[in-house]
Motif scaffolding. Structure first.
Motif, PDB file in Angstrom:
ATOM      1  N   GLU A 143       9.817  -9.823 -25.027  1.00 38.69           N
ATOM      2  CA  GLU A 143       9.913  -9.076 -23.965  1.00 38.69           C
ATOM      3  C   GLU A 143      10.324  -9.086 -22.680  1.00 38.69           C
ATOM      4  OE1 GLU A 143       5.791  -9.188 -23.860  1.00 38.69           O
ATOM      5  OE2 GLU A 143       4.520  -7.394 -25.443  1.00 38.69           O
ATOM      6  N   THR A 144      10.576 -10.700 -22.690  1.00 40.44           N
ATOM      7  CA  THR A 144      11.468 -10.797 -21.342  1.00 40.44           C
ATOM      8  C   THR A 144      13.257 -10.528 -21.808  1.00 40.44           C
ATOM      9  OG1 THR A 144      11.719 -12.451 -21.942  1.00 40.44           O
ATOM     10  CG2 THR A 144      10.390 -12.606 -21.073  1.00 40.44           C
ATOM     11  N   GLN A 145      13.671 -10.252 -22.590  1.00 38.94           N
ATOM     12  CA  GLN A 145      14.492 -10.016 -23.006  1.00 38.94           C
ATOM     13  C   GLN A 145      15.075  -8.330 -22.812  1.00 38.94           C
ATOM     14  OE1 GLN A 145      17.457 -11.795 -23.061  1.00 38.94           O
ATOM     15  NE2 GLN A 145      15.295 -12.797 -21.882  1.00 38.94           N
ATOM     16  N   VAL A 146      13.544  -7.739 -23.095  1.00 35.29           N
ATOM     17  CA  VAL A 146      13.241  -6.051 -23.336  1.00 35.29           C
ATOM     18  C   VAL A 146      13.499  -5.957 -21.860  1.00 35.29           C
ATOM     19  CG1 VAL A 146      11.754  -4.320 -23.131  1.00 35.29           C
ATOM     20  CG2 VAL A 146      11.961  -5.693 -24.971  1.00 35.29           C
ATOM     21  N   ALA A 147      12.729  -6.431 -21.376  1.00 40.86           N
ATOM     22  CA  ALA A 147      13.498  -6.067 -19.646  1.00 40.86           C
ATOM     23  C   ALA A 147      15.052  -5.997 -18.930  1.00 40.86           C
ATOM     24  CB  ALA A 147      11.969  -7.224 -19.000  1.00 40.86           C
ATOM     25  N   ARG A 148      15.357  -7.442 -19.683  1.00 42.97           N
ATOM     26  CA  ARG A 148      16.619  -7.114 -19.310  1.00 42.97           C
ATOM     27  C   ARG A 148      17.136  -5.954 -20.103  1.00 42.97           C
ATOM     28  NH1 ARG A 148      20.845 -13.198 -20.660  1.00 42.97           N
ATOM     29  NH2 ARG A 148      22.619 -11.992 -19.384  1.00 42.97           N
ATOM     30  N   ALA A 149      17.043  -5.570 -21.226  1.00 42.49           N
ATOM     31  CA  ALA A 149      17.853  -4.838 -20.347  1.00 42.49           C
ATOM     32  C   ALA A 149      18.025  -3.185 -20.489  1.00 42.49           C
ATOM     33  CB  ALA A 149      17.252  -4.186 -23.090  1.00 42.49           C
ATOM     34  N   LEU A 150      16.857  -2.916 -19.945  1.00 45.78           N
ATOM     35  CA  LEU A 150      16.378  -2.081 -18.987  1.00 45.78           C
ATOM     36  C   LEU A 150      16.851  -2.139 -17.392  1.00 45.78           C
ATOM     37  CD1 LEU A 150      12.018  -2.425 -19.624  1.00 45.78           C
ATOM     38  CD2 LEU A 150      14.212  -0.437 -20.622  1.00 45.78           C
ATOM     39  N   GLY A 151      16.994  -3.517 -16.854  1.00 47.70           N
ATOM     40  CA  GLY A 151      17.870  -3.487 -16.307  1.00 47.70           C
ATOM     41  C   GLY A 151      18.908  -3.147 -16.070  1.00 47.70           C
ATOM     42  N   LEU A 152      19.803  -3.582 -17.496  1.00 42.01           N
ATOM     43  CA  LEU A 152      21.153  -3.722 -16.914  1.00 42.01           C
ATOM     44  C   LEU A 152      21.496  -1.594 -17.741  1.00 42.01           C
ATOM     45  CD1 LEU A 152      22.194  -6.455 -20.108  1.00 42.01           C
ATOM     46  CD2 LEU A 152      22.976  -5.687 -17.624  1.00 42.01           C
ATOM     47  N   GLN A 153      20.704  -0.999 -17.763  1.00 48.61           N
ATOM     48  CA  GLN A 153      19.957   0.265 -17.133  1.00 48.61           C
ATOM     49  C   GLN A 153      19.952   0.862 -16.527  1.00 48.61           C
ATOM     50  OE1 GLN A 153      18.260   2.248 -21.951  1.00 48.61           O
ATOM     51  NE2 GLN A 153      17.707  -0.037 -21.796  1.00 48.61           N
ATOM     52  N   SER A 154      19.702   0.836 -15.217  1.00 50.65           N
ATOM     53  CA  SER A 154      19.082   0.417 -14.076  1.00 50.65           C
ATOM     54  C   SER A 154      17.912   1.138 -13.603  1.00 50.65           C
ATOM     55  CB  SER A 154      19.976   1.446 -13.188  1.00 50.65           C
ATOM     56  OG  SER A 154      21.758   1.262 -13.362  1.00 50.65           O
ATOM     57  N   ARG A 155      16.531   0.605 -15.440  1.00 50.69           N
ATOM     58  CA  ARG A 155      15.685   1.134 -14.741  1.00 50.69           C
ATOM     59  C   ARG A 155      14.712   0.285 -14.258  1.00 50.69           C
ATOM     60  NH1 ARG A 155      15.692   2.252 -21.618  1.00 50.69           N
ATOM     61  NH2 ARG A 155      13.188   2.564 -20.691  1.00 50.69           N
ATOM     62  N   PHE A 156      14.880   0.030 -13.046  1.00 53.80           N
ATOM     63  CA  PHE A 156      14.370  -1.138 -12.389  1.00 53.80           C
ATOM     64  C   PHE A 156      12.533  -1.788 -12.331  1.00 53.80           C
ATOM     65  CE2 PHE A 156      19.063  -1.067 -10.169  1.00 53.80           C
ATOM     66  CZ  PHE A 156      19.440  -1.834 -11.483  1.00 53.80           C
ATOM     67  N   GLU A 157      12.584  -0.375 -12.168  1.00 60.20           N
ATOM     68  CA  GLU A 157      10.236  -0.580 -11.576  1.00 60.20           C
ATOM     69  C   GLU A 157       9.881  -0.869 -12.992  1.00 60.20           C
ATOM     70  OE1 GLU A 157       9.466   3.268  -9.888  1.00 60.20           O
ATOM     71  OE2 GLU A 157      10.794   2.452  -8.152  1.00 60.20           O
ATOM     72  N   GLU A 158      10.592  -0.253 -14.280  1.00 57.72           N
ATOM     73  CA  GLU A 158       9.814   0.114 -15.181  1.00 57.72           C
ATOM     74  C   GLU A 158      10.263  -1.029 -16.517  1.00 57.72           C
ATOM     75  OE1 GLU A 158      10.385   1.582 -20.040  1.00 57.72           O
ATOM     76  OE2 GLU A 158      11.959   2.506 -18.356  1.00 57.72           O
ATOM     77  N   ALA A 159      10.977  -2.473 -15.823  1.00 56.90           N
ATOM     78  CA  ALA A 159      11.695  -3.519 -15.642  1.00 56.90           C
ATOM     79  C   ALA A 159      10.737  -4.348 -15.175  1.00 56.90           C
ATOM     80  CB  ALA A 159      12.718  -4.052 -16.153  1.00 56.90           C
ATOM     81  N   GLY A 160      10.514  -4.095 -14.063  1.00 56.87           N
ATOM     82  CA  GLY A 160       9.040  -4.829 -13.346  1.00 56.87           C
ATOM     83  C   GLY A 160       8.162  -5.436 -13.376  1.00 56.87           C
TER      84      GLY A 160
END
Length: 235
Positions: free
Chosen positions: A40-57
């Motif tokens: 799940e931490t890596q899912v958050a990283r993938a979201l961050g690379l898509q600039s989906r910062f709030e969702e990742a946080g």
């Protein structure tokens, strides 16, 4: 969670597809809770690379598992989110904490990851953090960890290049090439040669730079970075 398994799930050139693969892996019914949390931490990283910062946080905020690998990865990804969203100075504390947690737990790969991110965000101390990361590599026989040498030398090379210290940068790019030959992937070897040639152009060594870029173009005719360099070199 082994790094080798994460390598198979990740394609940093396609974070959207990586997100889906990582989510699917985390949903496997027989996935242990700790591994699920790491995924799940890596899912958050993938979201961050898509600039989906709030969702990742928000996702990182829901990850609760008391173990050094999970704690380190959460800290790393919180730091990466801050760095990617334009707040590198705020990311330093997370990378520092990740480095300490990983070091205490003997998590060499993650310790070097934290140090490499410190070198990126704390640019005034980039050489120091790189040296500390390389010292970790010197203490391990794990070739997957030692592959970090490619990125470490490459990143420091670009930092020095940005400071117009081209001779010092070329030294780092040369070291990155050597590490890529010993430990890296085919793509890392290609990129290391490109960076070396790019620095040669900055040094005015145009004939040498052109020769390397021509060789790279023969290998990958459609590579945009190579095409751009050939144009800069008058091809």
């Amino acid at each position: 969670m082994t790094q080798e398994r994460l390598d198979q799930l990740w394609d940093f050139a396609d974070p959207s597809a990586s997100e889906l693969r990582l989510k699917d892996a985390a949903r496997e019914p027989d996935e242990p809770p700790e591994s699920r949390a790491e995924l799940e931490t890596q899912v958050a990283r993938a979201l961050g690379l898509q600039s989906r910062f709030e969702e990742a946080g928000r996702l990182l905020g829901r990850i609760i598992f008391d173990s050094p690998p999970v704690t380190t990865r959460v800290l790393l990804e919180r730091g990466r989110l801050l760095n990617s969203s334009g707040h590198p100075e705020n990311a330093i504390v997370y990378f520092t904490s990740a480095r300490v947690t990983a070091s205490r737990a003997g998590l060499g790969f993650l310790e070097v990851d934290a140090l490499h991110m410190l070198a990126i965000t704390d640019t005034d101390n980039a050489a120091r953090w790189t040296d500390e990361a390389l010292a970790v590599l010197d203490r391990t026989d794990d070739e997957r960890i030692r592959r970090w040498a490619v990125a470490l030398h490459n990143n420091l090379g670009w930092h020095l290049h940005d400071l117009h210290r081209y001779d010092d940068a070329l030294t780092q790019f040369s070291l990155a090439q050597g590490a890529a030959i010993r430990f890296g992937s085919e793509d890392q070897r290609f990129r290391a040669r490109w960076a070396f040639a790019r620095c040669l152009r900055s040094l005015g060594r145009l004939d040498e730079a052109l020769e390397i870029q021509r060789e790279l173009a023969a290998e990958r005719p459609d590579d945009a970075d190579v095409s751009e360099e050939l144009s800069e070199l008058g091809e």
